[in-house]
Design a protein around this motif. Structure first.
Motif, PDB file in Angstrom:
ATOM      1  N   PRO A   6      42.129  23.970  38.904  1.00  0.00           N
ATOM      2  CA  PRO A   6      41.179  25.013  38.500  1.00  0.00           C
ATOM      3  C   PRO A   6      41.812  25.972  37.501  1.00  0.00           C
ATOM      4  CG  PRO A   6      41.216  24.730  40.885  1.00  0.00           C
ATOM      5  CD  PRO A   6      42.352  23.923  40.352  1.00  0.00           C
ATOM      6  N   LYS A   7      41.023  26.399  36.534  1.00  0.00           N
ATOM      7  CA  LYS A   7      41.526  27.274  35.489  1.00  0.00           C
ATOM      8  C   LYS A   7      40.776  28.591  35.486  1.00  0.00           C
ATOM      9  CE  LYS A   7      42.945  23.491  32.405  1.00  0.00           C
ATOM     10  NZ  LYS A   7      42.792  22.888  31.056  1.00  0.00           N
ATOM     11  N   ILE A   8      41.495  29.663  35.120  1.00  0.00           N
ATOM     12  CA  ILE A   8      40.871  30.958  34.963  1.00  0.00           C
ATOM     13  C   ILE A   8      40.163  30.983  33.611  1.00  0.00           C
ATOM     14  CG2 ILE A   8      41.246  33.458  34.949  1.00  0.00           C
ATOM     15  CD1 ILE A   8      42.004  32.108  37.568  1.00  0.00           C
ATOM     16  N   PRO A   9      38.905  31.423  33.552  1.00  0.00           N
ATOM     17  CA  PRO A   9      38.212  31.500  32.260  1.00  0.00           C
ATOM     18  C   PRO A   9      39.001  32.339  31.266  1.00  0.00           C
ATOM     19  CG  PRO A   9      36.686  31.907  34.068  1.00  0.00           C
ATOM     20  CD  PRO A   9      38.063  31.871  34.662  1.00  0.00           C
ATOM     21  N   ARG A  10      38.969  31.949  30.003  1.00  0.00           N
ATOM     22  CA  ARG A  10      39.750  32.644  28.962  1.00  0.00           C
ATOM     23  C   ARG A  10      38.850  32.951  27.781  1.00  0.00           C
ATOM     24  NH1 ARG A  10      42.689  34.982  25.390  1.00  0.00           N
ATOM     25  NH2 ARG A  10      44.945  34.624  25.245  1.00  0.00           N
ATOM     26  N   SER A  11      38.717  34.221  27.448  1.00  0.00           N
ATOM     27  CA  SER A  11      37.932  34.618  26.296  1.00  0.00           C
ATOM     28  C   SER A  11      38.757  35.565  25.431  1.00  0.00           C
ATOM     29  CB  SER A  11      36.623  35.279  26.749  1.00  0.00           C
ATOM     30  OG  SER A  11      35.830  35.621  25.638  1.00  0.00           O
ATOM     31  N   GLN A  54      50.231  48.047  31.014  1.00  0.00           N
ATOM     32  CA  GLN A  54      49.706  48.844  32.123  1.00  0.00           C
ATOM     33  C   GLN A  54      48.364  48.316  32.617  1.00  0.00           C
ATOM     34  OE1 GLN A  54      52.968  51.066  32.476  1.00  0.00           O
ATOM     35  NE2 GLN A  54      51.189  51.343  33.782  1.00  0.00           N
ATOM     36  N   GLU A  55      47.710  47.542  31.794  1.00  0.00           N
ATOM     37  CA  GLU A  55      46.452  46.902  32.191  1.00  0.00           C
ATOM     38  C   GLU A  55      46.210  45.734  31.254  1.00  0.00           C
ATOM     39  OE1 GLU A  55      44.071  45.576  34.119  1.00  0.00           O
ATOM     40  OE2 GLU A  55      43.851  47.611  34.932  1.00  0.00           O
ATOM     41  N   ILE A  56      45.638  44.673  31.817  1.00  0.00           N
ATOM     42  CA  ILE A  56      45.232  43.523  31.008  1.00  0.00           C
ATOM     43  C   ILE A  56      44.016  42.907  31.674  1.00  0.00           C
ATOM     44  CG2 ILE A  56      46.916  42.008  32.178  1.00  0.00           C
ATOM     45  CD1 ILE A  56      47.084  40.423  29.509  1.00  0.00           C
ATOM     46  N   MET A  57      42.985  42.668  30.877  1.00  0.00           N
ATOM     47  CA  MET A  57      41.739  42.148  31.427  1.00  0.00           C
ATOM     48  C   MET A  57      41.017  41.349  30.340  1.00  0.00           C
ATOM     49  SD  MET A  57      40.028  41.820  34.176  1.00  0.00           S
ATOM     50  CE  MET A  57      40.908  43.022  35.189  1.00  0.00           C
ATOM     51  N   ASP A  58      40.283  40.339  30.775  1.00  0.00           N
ATOM     52  CA  ASP A  58      39.471  39.548  29.855  1.00  0.00           C
ATOM     53  C   ASP A  58      38.111  40.219  29.751  1.00  0.00           C
ATOM     54  OD1 ASP A  58      37.837  37.565  28.625  1.00  0.00           O
ATOM     55  OD2 ASP A  58      39.309  36.047  29.214  1.00  0.00           O
ATOM     56  N   VAL A  59      37.794  40.756  28.575  1.00  0.00           N
ATOM     57  CA  VAL A  59      36.539  41.488  28.394  1.00  0.00           C
ATOM     58  C   VAL A  59      35.404  40.581  27.942  1.00  0.00           C
ATOM     59  CG1 VAL A  59      37.677  43.681  27.944  1.00  0.00           C
ATOM     60  CG2 VAL A  59      37.208  42.136  26.037  1.00  0.00           C
ATOM     61  N   GLY A  60      35.687  39.298  27.767  1.00  0.00           N
ATOM     62  CA  GLY A  60      34.648  38.358  27.366  1.00  0.00           C
ATOM     63  C   GLY A  60      34.159  37.494  28.499  1.00  0.00           C
ATOM     64  N   THR A  61      34.683  37.733  29.724  1.00  0.00           N
ATOM     65  CA  THR A  61      34.302  36.959  30.903  1.00  0.00           C
ATOM     66  C   THR A  61      33.928  37.927  32.017  1.00  0.00           C
ATOM     67  OG1 THR A  61      35.892  35.233  30.288  1.00  0.00           O
ATOM     68  CG2 THR A  61      35.068  35.183  32.538  1.00  0.00           C
ATOM     69  N   SER A  62      32.912  37.596  32.781  1.00  0.00           N
ATOM     70  CA  SER A  62      32.503  38.497  33.856  1.00  0.00           C
ATOM     71  C   SER A  62      33.593  38.577  34.918  1.00  0.00           C
ATOM     72  CB  SER A  62      31.195  38.020  34.490  1.00  0.00           C
ATOM     73  OG  SER A  62      31.406  36.906  35.346  1.00  0.00           O
ATOM     74  N   LYS A  63      33.731  39.739  35.513  1.00  0.00           N
ATOM     75  CA  LYS A  63      34.735  39.943  36.560  1.00  0.00           C
ATOM     76  C   LYS A  63      34.465  39.053  37.763  1.00  0.00           C
ATOM     77  CE  LYS A  63      35.815  44.749  35.307  1.00  0.00           C
ATOM     78  NZ  LYS A  63      34.922  44.819  34.141  1.00  0.00           N
ATOM     79  N   ALA A  87      33.044  36.075  37.763  1.00  0.00           N
ATOM     80  CA  ALA A  87      33.433  34.702  37.432  1.00  0.00           C
ATOM     81  C   ALA A  87      34.949  34.534  37.519  1.00  0.00           C
ATOM     82  CB  ALA A  87      32.930  34.342  36.032  1.00  0.00           C
ATOM     83  N   MET A  88      35.699  35.529  37.064  1.00  0.00           N
ATOM     84  CA  MET A  88      37.155  35.451  37.163  1.00  0.00           C
ATOM     85  C   MET A  88      37.602  35.488  38.613  1.00  0.00           C
ATOM     86  SD  MET A  88      38.947  37.480  34.019  1.00  0.00           S
ATOM     87  CE  MET A  88      37.957  38.984  34.110  1.00  0.00           C
ATOM     88  N   TRP A  89      36.956  36.346  39.419  1.00  0.00           N
ATOM     89  CA  TRP A  89      37.316  36.430  40.843  1.00  0.00           C
ATOM     90  C   TRP A  89      37.078  35.097  41.539  1.00  0.00           C
ATOM     91  CZ3 TRP A  89      34.640  35.872  45.447  1.00  0.00           C
ATOM     92  CH2 TRP A  89      35.332  36.287  46.599  1.00  0.00           C
ATOM     93  N   GLU A  90      35.944  34.460  41.258  1.00  0.00           N
ATOM     94  CA  GLU A  90      35.651  33.155  41.848  1.00  0.00           C
ATOM     95  C   GLU A  90      36.690  32.125  41.423  1.00  0.00           C
ATOM     96  OE1 GLU A  90      33.572  32.029  43.966  1.00  0.00           O
ATOM     97  OE2 GLU A  90      32.050  33.573  44.226  1.00  0.00           O
ATOM     98  N   ALA A  91      37.079  32.142  40.148  1.00  0.00           N
ATOM     99  CA  ALA A  91      38.060  31.184  39.648  1.00  0.00           C
ATOM    100  C   ALA A  91      39.422  31.401  40.301  1.00  0.00           C
ATOM    101  CB  ALA A  91      38.175  31.308  38.132  1.00  0.00           C
TER     102      ALA A  91
END
Length: 249
Positions: A159-164, A93-102, A104-108
């Motif tokens: 380009p890659k999405i940051p992964r934490s 129902q939701e998935i988010m990377d909590v170790g990367t700023s939102k 930074a992910m949006w830019e990626a």
């Protein structure tokens, strides 16, 4: 056409979940119509394994609240344990990377979409031969129009999405449980569609927070993209979250 009792029992054995009869009836009618449209309804009857595969295909693209009965055990409004057995079918129902700023992910994501749709590569990657300011020139048009995965050294240049560390909300259609990666899970990535079905095979539930800890052995991604969730892309969810953060300041 569909052996409802047999398919229900087969899916319960595989995924530790019980199908709702009303949904299964609609699913069976849909499968029958599709087979008739393909002129295969009059052929030899499908054996149970084939019937189960067809139903599972529809199950993955359904909303779990419509297709399955709840499976999670809830005490004091919190999930206290997973069902006994080999695993249980749940829905992301939701998935988010909590170790990367939102941001930074949006830019990626924006850079990744520019690359995939128009061949524009981000400024932090070195220019390729024939590129001018990050855009392919006419001399490299043939290369630029190739699918991204077809170009040389694509794994390094795309380009890659940051992964934490990923945090998820999983649902049985009625109750929800928060889950977090204890160690990286290769099958999981932040771009998985909302509504993706997974099998949770094991995992420690931390009390009193009722957070499920995941590792590579505890979860299996099955797939699926319910139509009602297709609008909730990672980009749209990030943009909504960033707007909410700005409004709260």
């Amino acid at each position: 056409m569909i052996d409802r009792r047999g398919v229900t029992a087969d899916i319960r054995r595989k995924y530790n979940v019980a199908l709702r009869p009303q949904w299964l009836n609609k699913c069976a009618d849909h499968i029958k119509a599709e087979l008739e449209r393909q002129n295969t309804a009059a052929s030899q009857p499908l054996h149970l394994e084939a019937q189960t595969r067809l139903v599972i295909e529809q199950l993955l693209h359904s909303d779990i609240s419509e297709s399955c009965f709840p499976t999670l055990t809830v005490d004091n409004n919190q999930v206290s344990k997973l069902p006994d057995g080999a695993g249980v079918l749940l829905q992301i129902q939701e998935i988010m990377d909590v170790g990367t700023s939102k941001h930074a992910m949006w830019e990626a994501i924006r850079e990744k979409e520019d690359f995939e749709q128009r061949g524009i590569r981000p400024s932090y990657l070195p220019a390729l031969e024939g590129e001018d300011n990050g855009v392919f020139t006419a001399n490299t048009q043939a290369t630029a129009t190739q699918p991204p995965e077809a170009s040389e050294d694509q794994g390094e240049r795309k380009p890659k999405i940051p992964r934490s560390m990923l945090k998820l909300v999983l649902s049985d259609g009625c109750s929800r449980i928060h889950a977090i990666e204890q160690t990286p899970v290769p099958q999981l990535n932040v771009e998985l569609p909302i509504g993706t079905k997974v099998i949770v095979q094991s995992g420690k539930i931390l009390q009193p927070t009722s957070i499920l800890c995941l590792d590579a052995q505890s979860i299996q991604v099955l797939g699926g993209t319910p139509a009602q969730y297709q609008q909730f892309t990672l980009r749209s969810r990030l943009e909504n979250a960033l707007r909410s953060e700005r409004a709260a300041r």
